[in-house]
Motif scaffolding. Structure first.
Motif, PDB file in Angstrom:
ATOM      1  N   ILE A 104       2.361  13.858   3.626  1.00 50.05           N
ATOM      2  CA  ILE A 104       2.504  12.507   3.076  1.00 50.05           C
ATOM      3  C   ILE A 104       3.101  11.554   4.110  1.00 50.05           C
ATOM      4  O   ILE A 104       4.056  11.887   4.808  1.00 50.05           O
ATOM      5  N   PHE A 105       2.527  10.371   4.205  1.00 56.96           N
ATOM      6  CA  PHE A 105       3.054   9.275   5.018  1.00 56.96           C
ATOM      7  C   PHE A 105       3.641   8.252   4.048  1.00 56.96           C
ATOM      8  O   PHE A 105       2.909   7.606   3.297  1.00 56.96           O
ATOM      9  N   ILE A 106       4.970   8.122   4.043  1.00 55.26           N
ATOM     10  CA  ILE A 106       5.649   7.193   3.133  1.00 55.26           C
ATOM     11  C   ILE A 106       6.082   5.966   3.924  1.00 55.26           C
ATOM     12  O   ILE A 106       6.814   6.088   4.914  1.00 55.26           O
ATOM     13  N   SER A 107       5.623   4.805   3.521  1.00 52.95           N
ATOM     14  CA  SER A 107       6.021   3.562   4.193  1.00 52.95           C
ATOM     15  C   SER A 107       6.893   2.734   3.256  1.00 52.95           C
ATOM     16  O   SER A 107       6.576   2.572   2.076  1.00 52.95           O
ATOM     17  N   VAL A 108       7.981   2.232   3.804  1.00 56.36           N
ATOM     18  CA  VAL A 108       8.905   1.375   3.056  1.00 56.36           C
ATOM     19  C   VAL A 108       8.866  -0.013   3.671  1.00 56.36           C
ATOM     20  O   VAL A 108       9.159  -0.185   4.862  1.00 56.36           O
ATOM     21  N   LYS A 109       8.502  -0.994   2.896  1.00 57.80           N
ATOM     22  CA  LYS A 109       8.436  -2.381   3.384  1.00 57.80           C
ATOM     23  C   LYS A 109       9.759  -3.081   3.121  1.00 57.80           C
ATOM     24  O   LYS A 109      10.268  -3.058   1.991  1.00 57.80           O
ATOM     25  N   VAL A 189       6.103   2.038  -0.791  1.00 59.07           N
ATOM     26  CA  VAL A 189       7.126   1.564  -1.728  1.00 59.07           C
ATOM     27  C   VAL A 189       7.843   0.374  -1.097  1.00 59.07           C
ATOM     28  O   VAL A 189       7.782   0.165   0.118  1.00 59.07           O
ATOM     29  N   ASP A 190       8.530  -0.399  -1.924  1.00 59.95           N
ATOM     30  CA  ASP A 190       9.352  -1.501  -1.445  1.00 59.95           C
ATOM     31  C   ASP A 190      10.785  -1.028  -1.235  1.00 59.95           C
ATOM     32  O   ASP A 190      11.148   0.095  -1.598  1.00 59.95           O
ATOM     33  N   ASP A 191      11.619  -1.919  -0.687  1.00 55.57           N
ATOM     34  CA  ASP A 191      13.000  -1.527  -0.375  1.00 55.57           C
ATOM     35  C   ASP A 191      13.920  -1.558  -1.595  1.00 55.57           C
ATOM     36  O   ASP A 191      15.125  -1.301  -1.464  1.00 55.57           O
ATOM     37  N   ASP A 192      13.381  -1.864  -2.772  1.00 60.74           N
ATOM     38  CA  ASP A 192      14.169  -1.773  -4.003  1.00 60.74           C
ATOM     39  C   ASP A 192      13.615  -0.667  -4.909  1.00 60.74           C
ATOM     40  O   ASP A 192      13.682  -0.762  -6.135  1.00 60.74           O
ATOM     41  N   THR A 193      13.091   0.380  -4.273  1.00 58.92           N
ATOM     42  CA  THR A 193      12.470   1.478  -5.012  1.00 58.92           C
ATOM     43  C   THR A 193      13.131   2.801  -4.653  1.00 58.92           C
ATOM     44  O   THR A 193      13.313   3.112  -3.470  1.00 58.92           O
ATOM     45  N   TYR A 194      13.462   3.580  -5.685  1.00 60.93           N
ATOM     46  CA  TYR A 194      13.942   4.950  -5.488  1.00 60.93           C
ATOM     47  C   TYR A 194      12.769   5.893  -5.742  1.00 60.93           C
ATOM     48  O   TYR A 194      12.049   5.756  -6.736  1.00 60.93           O
ATOM     49  N   GLY A 246       5.259   1.209  -6.403  1.00 58.62           N
ATOM     50  CA  GLY A 246       4.750   2.179  -5.438  1.00 58.62           C
ATOM     51  C   GLY A 246       3.342   2.615  -5.800  1.00 58.62           C
ATOM     52  O   GLY A 246       2.933   2.552  -6.958  1.00 58.62           O
ATOM     53  N   PHE A 247       2.595   3.034  -4.805  1.00 58.07           N
ATOM     54  CA  PHE A 247       1.255   3.559  -5.046  1.00 58.07           C
ATOM     55  C   PHE A 247       0.913   4.540  -3.930  1.00 58.07           C
ATOM     56  O   PHE A 247       1.556   4.550  -2.871  1.00 58.07           O
ATOM     57  N   CYS A 248      -0.101   5.374  -4.162  1.00 59.57           N
ATOM     58  CA  CYS A 248      -0.554   6.348  -3.172  1.00 59.57           C
ATOM     59  C   CYS A 248      -2.073   6.284  -3.043  1.00 59.57           C
ATOM     60  O   CYS A 248      -2.774   6.120  -4.050  1.00 59.57           O
ATOM     61  N   ILE A 249      -2.552   6.427  -1.823  1.00 60.30           N
ATOM     62  CA  ILE A 249      -3.978   6.374  -1.524  1.00 60.30           C
ATOM     63  C   ILE A 249      -4.352   7.598  -0.705  1.00 60.30           C
ATOM     64  O   ILE A 249      -3.675   7.935   0.269  1.00 60.30           O
ATOM     65  N   SER A 250      -5.425   8.270  -1.102  1.00 68.40           N
ATOM     66  CA  SER A 250      -5.873   9.456  -0.376  1.00 68.40           C
ATOM     67  C   SER A 250      -6.513   9.060   0.949  1.00 68.40           C
ATOM     68  O   SER A 250      -6.976   7.930   1.129  1.00 68.40           O
ATOM     69  N   SER A 321      13.063   1.321 -10.079  1.00 68.88           N
ATOM     70  CA  SER A 321      13.428   0.079  -9.415  1.00 68.88           C
ATOM     71  C   SER A 321      14.595  -0.557 -10.159  1.00 68.88           C
ATOM     72  O   SER A 321      15.225   0.087 -11.015  1.00 68.88           O
ATOM     73  N   TYR A 322      14.874  -1.813  -9.882  1.00 66.40           N
ATOM     74  CA  TYR A 322      15.959  -2.531 -10.558  1.00 66.40           C
ATOM     75  C   TYR A 322      15.780  -4.026 -10.331  1.00 66.40           C
ATOM     76  O   TYR A 322      15.036  -4.453  -9.440  1.00 66.40           O
ATOM     77  N   ASN A 323      16.494  -4.825 -11.118  1.00 72.10           N
ATOM     78  CA  ASN A 323      16.513  -6.279 -10.947  1.00 72.10           C
ATOM     79  C   ASN A 323      17.820  -6.797 -11.516  1.00 72.10           C
ATOM     80  O   ASN A 323      18.108  -6.600 -12.695  1.00 72.10           O
ATOM     81  N   ARG A 324      18.613  -7.453 -10.669  1.00 68.11           N
ATOM     82  CA  ARG A 324      19.878  -8.036 -11.115  1.00 68.11           C
ATOM     83  C   ARG A 324      19.974  -9.498 -10.679  1.00 68.11           C
ATOM     84  O   ARG A 324      21.049  -9.979 -10.336  1.00 68.11           O
TER      85      ARG A 324
END
Length: 366
Positions: A104-109, A189-194, A246-250, A321-324
């Motif tokens: 898996i290649f996980i990218s965090v923006k 995934v984004d930087d507000d994602t666990y 988040g999403f995944c692409i083959s 995720s979260y939102n405050r």
């Protein structure tokens, strides 16, 4: 009497021979069938590797052409950043069985202003369990972050604002690095994602990377409809997986996307629909390539009421995720640290999943 006995024995032997021939025939048919299935999968995998090589050549040549046309120092910096990051990625051997973390290649923006505010939290929690597979895509160089995460910080030199072209710029880098990495799966995934790494690996293990898969969760309950700015008077409707969940692409699907998203082409597609990065990928996959989004309801973004996720269900979920912002609190309902100490609930989620980990046992507020 003797004749009758011989006759019965003859009939018995005859039936045994027929049964033996039948069983032998069934075994031969099964062997031929299994061999053909294995040969089909091998041929399919070889075809995928052939397409991979051809498309990588095409992608590399497009980058070379682009390099010849762009002599600015900013573009040269981008190119050096790509080359440095590629040197730290080892292509995995491709086979057809399941998936594990190394596939898996996980990218965090992220963006430079979130390096301390958001990204450090991810580095201290879930990224620790996927450090080799995770790459951070940002818009400015960070010396301290590069030292703590060597070879995995990608400075895209994209603008640090939140407009669609800046977002697409970073997503384009994520896509290109995945294509060049040789990995089976790309998960953004984004930087507000666990990310629950264990469940992510389990999920991808149920799909084949040699088939076209687009896994994620839409933020709308209907296809998005937009004006087609290349064909006057026409509209486009398509599904997209929201990047916040988040999403995944083959790999098989990503290779088909290269002519439309690789080597900077993603920006052109974004200009056609004038929507952000996750929408643009959905447009290419669903509208151009006619591949469906497979909805995984265990991906979660701040666009849904996260409080509905009950503590017993946390272990089986894949992203959170979260939102405050502006007194609007939308967080996961999980026991653990107080909200003053853990406003995002990511530490509480992490220690709920890994209660005996060193980082949880040694947490100063435990």
């Amino acid at each position: 009497m003797y004749f009758c006995y011989i006759s019965r024995m003859h009939n018995y032997c005859k039936k045994r021979r027929k049964l033996s021939v039948l069983i032998t025939s069934i075994i031969i048919v099964l062997i031929v069938f299994i061999s053909s299935v294995i040969r089909y999968d091998q041929e399919k995998d070889e075809l995928l590797k052939f397409q991979d090589g051809r498309l990588q050549q095409m992608f590399t040549s497009s980058v070379q052409v682009k390099t010849a046309e762009n002599k600015s120092s900013r573009y040269q910096s981008n190119l050096r950043s790509i080359k440095n990051s590629i040197s730290n990625i080892s292509p995995n051997r491709v086979d057809l069985t399941g998936a594990n973390l190394s596939h898996i290649f996980i990218s965090v923006k992220t963006t430079s202003q979130n390096h301390q505010r958001r990204l450090q939290l991810l580095l201290n929690t879930w990224i620790m369990y996927a450090k080799t597979q995770t790459y951070i895509f940002t818009d400015n160089f960070d010396n301290s972050l590069d030292e703590s995460f060597p070879g995995h910080l990608i400075n895209t030199n994209c603008s640090n604002d939140h407009n669609r072209r800046s977002l697409i710029c970073k997503m384009g880098y994520e896509f290109d690095h995945f294509i060049l990495s040789g990995h089976r799966w790309w998960c953004h995934v984004d930087d507000d994602t666990y990310v629950n790494v264990v469940e992510l690996v389990k999920l991808l293990g149920t799909y084949k990377h040699t088939e076209d898969w687009y896994l994620g969760r839409p933020s709308l309950d209907h296809p998005i409809e937009v004006i087609d700015h290349l064909h006057r008077g026409q509209k486009l409707a398509f599904w997209f997986a929201t990047g916040g969940a988040g999403f995944c692409i083959s790999r098989a699907l990503a290779l088909k996307m290269v002519p439309y998203a690789g080597g900077g082409r993603l920006q052109r597609a974004g200009d056609q629909i004038r929507l952000p990065d996750d929408c643009t990928l959905g447009y290419i996959i669903n509208s151009v390539l006619h591949r469906e989004l497979t909805v995984i309801d265990r991906f979660h973004s701040h666009l849904e009421p996260l409080g509905r996720i009950s503590p017993p269900d946390i272990r089986s979920q894949i992203t959170f995720s979260y939102n405050r912002r502006k007194n609007r609190i939308n967080i996961v309902n999980v026991p653990g640290f107080s909200e003053d100490i853990d406003p995002t609930r990511f530490w509480s989620i992490h220690c709920h999943l890994y209660p005996l980990s060193n980082e949880c046992l040694s947490h100063p507020d435990r």
